[in-house]
Write a protein that holds these residues in place. Sequence first.
Motif, short mmCIF file in Angstrom:
data_model
loop_
_atom_site.label_atom_id
_atom_site.label_comp_id
_atom_site.label_asym_id
_atom_site.label_seq_id
_atom_site.Cartn_x
_atom_site.Cartn_y
_atom_site.Cartn_z
N GLN A 7 31.17 -29.63 -8.99
CA GLN A 7 30.85 -28.83 -10.23
C GLN A 7 29.27 -28.77 -10.49
OE1 GLN A 7 33.41 -27.19 -11.13
NE2 GLN A 7 32.22 -26.03 -12.89
N LYS A 10 27.73 -25.97 -8.54
CA LYS A 10 28.02 -24.71 -9.08
C LYS A 10 27.37 -24.53 -10.33
CE LYS A 10 32.64 -23.65 -9.66
NZ LYS A 10 33.76 -23.88 -9.91
N SER A 14 24.67 -21.53 -10.39
CA SER A 14 24.82 -20.32 -11.42
C SER A 14 23.76 -20.11 -12.37
CB SER A 14 26.21 -20.59 -12.36
OG SER A 14 26.58 -19.50 -13.17
N CYS A 52 23.17 -19.52 -23.07
CA CYS A 52 23.65 -20.56 -21.77
C CYS A 52 22.87 -21.58 -21.93
CB CYS A 52 23.48 -19.57 -20.53
SG CYS A 52 24.69 -18.32 -20.23
N ASP A 126 33.78 -27.40 -16.35
CA ASP A 126 34.05 -26.00 -15.95
C ASP A 126 33.43 -25.03 -16.92
OD1 ASP A 126 34.64 -24.50 -13.63
OD2 ASP A 126 36.56 -23.71 -14.75
N PHE A 127 33.20 -25.41 -18.08
CA PHE A 127 32.71 -24.65 -18.97
C PHE A 127 31.04 -23.93 -18.94
CE2 PHE A 127 36.28 -25.71 -21.74
CZ PHE A 127 36.40 -24.64 -22.53
N TYR A 129 29.55 -23.61 -16.02
CA TYR A 129 29.60 -22.52 -15.00
C TYR A 129 30.30 -21.32 -15.38
CZ TYR A 129 31.40 -20.33 -10.96
OH TYR A 129 31.65 -19.37 -9.96
N ARG A 130 31.35 -21.61 -16.11
CA ARG A 130 32.20 -20.20 -16.48
C ARG A 130 31.01 -19.51 -17.46
NH1 ARG A 130 37.95 -22.27 -17.91
NH2 ARG A 130 36.83 -22.25 -19.85
N ASN A 131 30.72 -20.10 -18.37
CA ASN A 131 29.78 -19.54 -19.37
C ASN A 131 28.65 -18.55 -18.68
OD1 ASN A 131 29.12 -18.96 -22.27
ND2 ASN A 131 27.57 -20.17 -21.86
N ALA A 133 28.61 -17.54 -15.65
CA ALA A 133 29.21 -16.59 -14.87
C ALA A 133 29.53 -15.21 -15.93
CB ALA A 133 30.47 -16.89 -14.14
N TYR A 134 30.03 -15.55 -16.94
CA TYR A 134 30.27 -14.52 -17.86
C TYR A 134 29.19 -13.65 -18.28
CZ TYR A 134 31.48 -12.55 -22.39
OH TYR A 134 31.70 -11.76 -23.56
#
Length: 156
Positions: A7, A10, A14, A52, A126-127, A129-131, A133-134
């Motif tokens: 993670q 990632k 990112s 971010c 995971d937040f 990375y997902r943020n 990527a979004y």
Amino acid sequence: MTVQEFQAEKIEGSAKLLAFWLGSMPEDKQSWVPDVSGSAGLRTAREQVAECAAANRFFAALLKGEKPPLFRPFEVKSEYTSLEAAEQDLITSAAECAAVIRGMSDADLEKEYRLRRSMTGYQIIDFPYRNMAYHAGQINQLQLLYGDTEFHIPKG
């Protein structure tokens, strides 16, 4: 490779991609907001990068057991004076967050953390990375809106 290391990598990757895409925009477009009738909450690419970076630091503090700074995503404004400052802040914030995640034990991943609701460390890591990527997708959309149809991909 541990879940923590996976993670963390990632998150760092990112941030580098998001910084690259910001840098692929002309300087004047990094602070541009499209005029879209009926839209709400549109933000510049630099504001999204600032969000971010703030989110990465929020989650790092939370996972360290500290009281995170107040964080309201739609209120984050960019104070970056240059592309380099924005890129560096984002990459540094991701490295800070990744370092915290690398230092977490498996028990920390199972631990419950309190946000608006209770979540495990597994969910929280995971937040970031997902943020990012979004927001990378949003920056790519801004590029299309100002007419950039080139497929930007980093070399190497």
